[in-house]
Design a protein around this motif. Structure first.
Motif, PDB file in Angstrom:
ATOM      1  N   ASN A 183     -25.832   6.697  -7.485  1.00 58.39           N
ATOM      2  CA  ASN A 183     -25.442   5.728  -8.525  1.00 58.39           C
ATOM      3  C   ASN A 183     -25.707   4.308  -8.042  1.00 58.39           C
ATOM      4  N   ILE A 212     -24.461   3.787  -4.426  1.00 55.64           N
ATOM      5  CA  ILE A 212     -23.479   4.806  -4.036  1.00 55.64           C
ATOM      6  C   ILE A 212     -24.271   6.016  -3.561  1.00 55.64           C
ATOM      7  N   VAL A 264     -17.670   0.847   1.804  1.00 57.49           N
ATOM      8  CA  VAL A 264     -16.802   1.995   2.131  1.00 57.49           C
ATOM      9  C   VAL A 264     -17.712   3.139   2.590  1.00 57.49           C
ATOM     10  N   GLN A 284     -15.028   9.538  -1.276  1.00 55.08           N
ATOM     11  CA  GLN A 284     -15.901  10.591  -1.785  1.00 55.08           C
ATOM     12  C   GLN A 284     -17.384  10.226  -1.697  1.00 55.08           C
ATOM     13  N   ALA A 285     -17.669   9.003  -1.340  1.00 52.66           N
ATOM     14  CA  ALA A 285     -19.071   8.568  -1.242  1.00 52.66           C
ATOM     15  C   ALA A 285     -19.130   7.307  -0.387  1.00 52.66           C
ATOM     16  N   PHE A 299     -15.342   0.135  -7.731  1.00 54.15           N
ATOM     17  CA  PHE A 299     -15.437   1.385  -6.958  1.00 54.15           C
ATOM     18  C   PHE A 299     -14.236   1.478  -6.009  1.00 54.15           C
ATOM     19  N   GLY A 300     -14.076   2.661  -5.441  1.00 54.48           N
ATOM     20  CA  GLY A 300     -12.998   2.861  -4.462  1.00 54.48           C
ATOM     21  C   GLY A 300     -11.709   3.376  -5.068  1.00 54.48           C
ATOM     22  N   GLU A 301     -11.778   3.778  -6.333  1.00 56.14           N
ATOM     23  CA  GLU A 301     -10.545   4.213  -6.999  1.00 56.14           C
ATOM     24  C   GLU A 301     -10.193   5.673  -6.693  1.00 56.14           C
ATOM     25  N   ILE A 302     -11.223   6.507  -6.389  1.00 51.22           N
ATOM     26  CA  ILE A 302     -10.951   7.958  -6.316  1.00 51.22           C
ATOM     27  C   ILE A 302     -10.028   8.274  -5.130  1.00 51.22           C
TER      28      ILE A 302
HETATM   29  N1  LIG Z   1     -20.449  10.598  -8.297  1.00 47.09           N
HETATM   30  C1  LIG Z   1     -19.602   9.967  -7.471  1.00 47.09           C
HETATM   31  N2  LIG Z   1     -18.972  10.637  -6.511  1.00 47.09           N
HETATM   32  C2  LIG Z   1     -18.146  10.010  -5.675  1.00 47.09           C
HETATM   33  N3  LIG Z   1     -17.879   8.695  -5.752  1.00 47.09           N
HETATM   34  C3  LIG Z   1     -18.440   7.970  -6.690  1.00 47.09           C
HETATM   35  C4  LIG Z   1     -19.362   8.582  -7.578  1.00 47.09           C
HETATM   36  N4  LIG Z   1     -19.773   7.604  -8.418  1.00 47.09           N
HETATM   37  C5  LIG Z   1     -19.153   6.470  -8.051  1.00 47.09           C
HETATM   38  N5  LIG Z   1     -18.356   6.682  -7.012  1.00 47.09           N
HETATM   39  C6  LIG Z   1     -17.541   5.623  -6.360  1.00 47.09           C
HETATM   40  O1  LIG Z   1     -17.735   5.616  -4.943  1.00 47.09           O
HETATM   41  C7  LIG Z   1     -16.459   5.443  -4.366  1.00 47.09           C
HETATM   42  C8  LIG Z   1     -16.301   5.880  -2.938  1.00 47.09           C
HETATM   43  O2  LIG Z   1     -14.932   5.711  -2.585  1.00 47.09           O
HETATM   44  P1  LIG Z   1     -13.835   6.458  -3.455  1.00 47.09           P
HETATM   45  O3  LIG Z   1     -14.012   7.923  -3.280  1.00 47.09           O
HETATM   46  O4  LIG Z   1     -12.541   5.888  -3.179  1.00 47.09           O
HETATM   47  O5  LIG Z   1     -14.225   6.084  -4.950  1.00 47.09           O
HETATM   48  C9  LIG Z   1     -15.585   6.298  -5.264  1.00 47.09           C
HETATM   49  C10 LIG Z   1     -16.058   5.868  -6.607  1.00 47.09           C
HETATM   50  O6  LIG Z   1     -15.512   4.640  -6.944  1.00 47.09           O
END
Ligand SMILES: Nc1ncnc2c1ncn2[C@@H]1O[C@@H]2COP(=O)(O)O[C@H]2[C@H]1O
Ligand SMILES: Nc1ncnc2c1ncn2[C@@H]1O[C@@H]2COP(=O)(O)O[C@H]2[C@H]1O
Length: 452
Positions: free
Chosen positions: A387, A378, A359, A407-408, A395-398
């Protein structure tokens, strides 16, 4: 020579019967049992073939020449020598008449048509099963058909009616005895055949023909399933399955509505076209819920062995495939077996090579990811790697929880296999795990969404 799977199953069935009856005269019991088994199998095969033919379905594939000539030798030596040549004229005719020395057609006596011509009354309608709704399989169906076939069975019918037709009805299969190899059916046949009237076959095709579980099956597997399915009619209020019991049958609902109760709380309802009762058979676990008929229901029941042998490896393949992963994901520990099974149905698999982005920060989020194996970094713009993830991380839940862009960026650092869950599945199927995801959100963005 090692035994084939179907031979092993026959022996298992026989052993179960011996254990059930504990016969004083073992040899006599064995002789009766196998005579009966052979009669049943031949009679059933003949009737179903003619019924199915009228529906344009070919139920029984031809056996190999090698097998049929071996069977012919066996029966020539064992049956004719021990019981007299004339007996072979009227009983135990192989359905594969062309190669069968006992066949009236091979000795020019038969008058029927098709592969079942000869010693049976082709085209006679099977008697209708009339057992109590959820009780053992009925023995009644030895009645009319036997009368009709009396001339064919006159050497045997002295005992025919008194022997249980569905001797393995109450059989519970020990898990360790089960063989399960998806896709390899060999010459396996269902542990018992359930005769059907043309009217039943017609309904059966409608009930299961369009069902997604059966759509995936190849023709041979469909035939085996159709052989084995048994109609069960239940009254409103009938307890079809009891939570905690051992699993025996899997059910497809043709008509009516059933309710599911876990610890006496209603958790679900299903209607025509749905199925239930698979969990205990799949995972060898106790029944996960009590199932009660909310209305009068018409169900089709499939025995445990046939289910495991045929449906499990095809229609429930995903559940098997993801079982280990889901069980080992710390985030999913609060899910029940049922929740995990439903989740597995919705997953897909993707592979990534080292250096590949899975992602990208700023993109729209479509999937949630569970890492089956591999490793990922990450990273965030301006911050670099923040990370590192390993097998059984996610991952990918946010993005999905908050309807935000990614977000990353997540990049595979080793060859990585992930299970992906789409947005709608994420919202529907994670159950109590969603709350944990919110609480664990490393950005804190989801915490406000978490239940108090
Ligand atoms: N500190 C962090 N900030 C942002 N994303 C993070 C962080 N640590 C782990 N992640 C994972 O990286 C993913 C990037 O896609 P999402 O934002 O959907 O969800 C995010 C989280 O699952
Ligand atoms: N919420 C639920 N929890 C558990 N089992 C359910 C639920 N909804 C439907 N079922 C079905 O109820 C069946 C009870 O027997 P099994 O555990 O074999 O398989 C179970 C599922 O097919």
């Amino acid at each position: 020579m090692s035994l084939s799977r179907s031979q092993k199953i026959e022996l298992e069935l026989f052993e179960a019967e011996v254990n059930r009856h504990k016969p004083a005269d073992f040899l006599q019991f064995s002789a009766n049992y196998f005579n009966k088994r052979l009669e049943q199998q031949r009679l059933f095969a003949k009737r179903q073939e003619s019924v199915a033919e009228s529906k344009g379905v070919v139920l029984f594939p031809q056996v190999s020449e090698q097998e049929s000539s071996a069977a012919a030798d066996l029966s020539k030596n064992d049956v004719q020598e021990e019981q007299g040549d004339d007996l072979a004229d009227v009983t135990f005719k192989s359905p594969f008449v062309g190669q069968d020395p006992h066949s009236t057609s091979s000795s020019q006596k038969g008058s029927g048509q098709g592969i079942f011509k000869g010693g049976f009354n082709v085209g006679q309608e099977a008697s209708h099963r009339a057992g109590s709704p959820m009780g053992p399989r009925s023995n009644d169906d030895s009645g009319d058909d036997n009368k009709n076939n009396q001339s064919q069975f006159k050497r045997h019918t002295g005992n025919y009616k008194s022997l249980p037709t569905n001797f393995n009805a109450e059989r519970r299969t020990s898990v360790s005895a089960e063989t399960f190899q998806p896709g390899s059916l060999d010459n396996w046949t269902p542990p018992y055949y359930v005769e059907k009237t043309p009217e039943q076959l017609d309904r059966l095709f409608k009930a299961v023909g369009g069902n997604f579980l059966f759509n995936k099956l190849d023709t041979d597997s469909k035939k085996l399933i159709i052989n084995a399915l048994e109609e069960k009619r239940v009254d409103k209020g009938t307890e079809i399955i009891k939570q905690g019991d051992e699993g025996d049958f899997f059910y497809v609902v043709e008509k009516g509505t059933v309710d599911f109760f876990v610890n006496h709380h209603k958790v679900n309802t299903s209607n025509a076209g749905s199925s239930f009762g698979e969990l205990a058979l799949m995972y060898n676990s106790p029944r996960a819920s009590t199932v009660i008929a909310q209305t009068e229901c018409v169900l089709w029941a499939l025995d445990r062995l046939t289910f495991r042998k045929i449906l499990l490896g095809s229609s429930f393949q995903k559940r098997l495939m993801y079982d280990e992963l889901l069980k080992n994901m710390p985030i999913l520990q609060s899910l029940t077996t049922y929740d995990r099974a439903k989740l597995a149905d919705a997953l897909d698999t993707e592979y990534y090579e080292p250096g590949q982005e899975i992602v990208r920060e700023g993109d729209v989020g479509e999937n949630f990811y569970l890492i089956e194996y591999g490793e990922c970094d990450i990273s965030k713009k301006g911050q670099g790697v923040i990370n590192h993830l390993n097998a059984h991380d996610y991952f990918g839940e946010i993005a999905l929880l908050n309807d935000l862009p990614r977000q990353a960026t997540v990049t595979a650092t080793k060859r990585t296999k992930v299970a992906t869950l789409g947005k709608s599945g994420f919202q529907r199927l994670l159950g109590p795990a969603v709350e944990v995801l919110k609480l664990n959100d490393p950005t804190g963005k989801s915490r406000g969404l978490a239940a108090a």
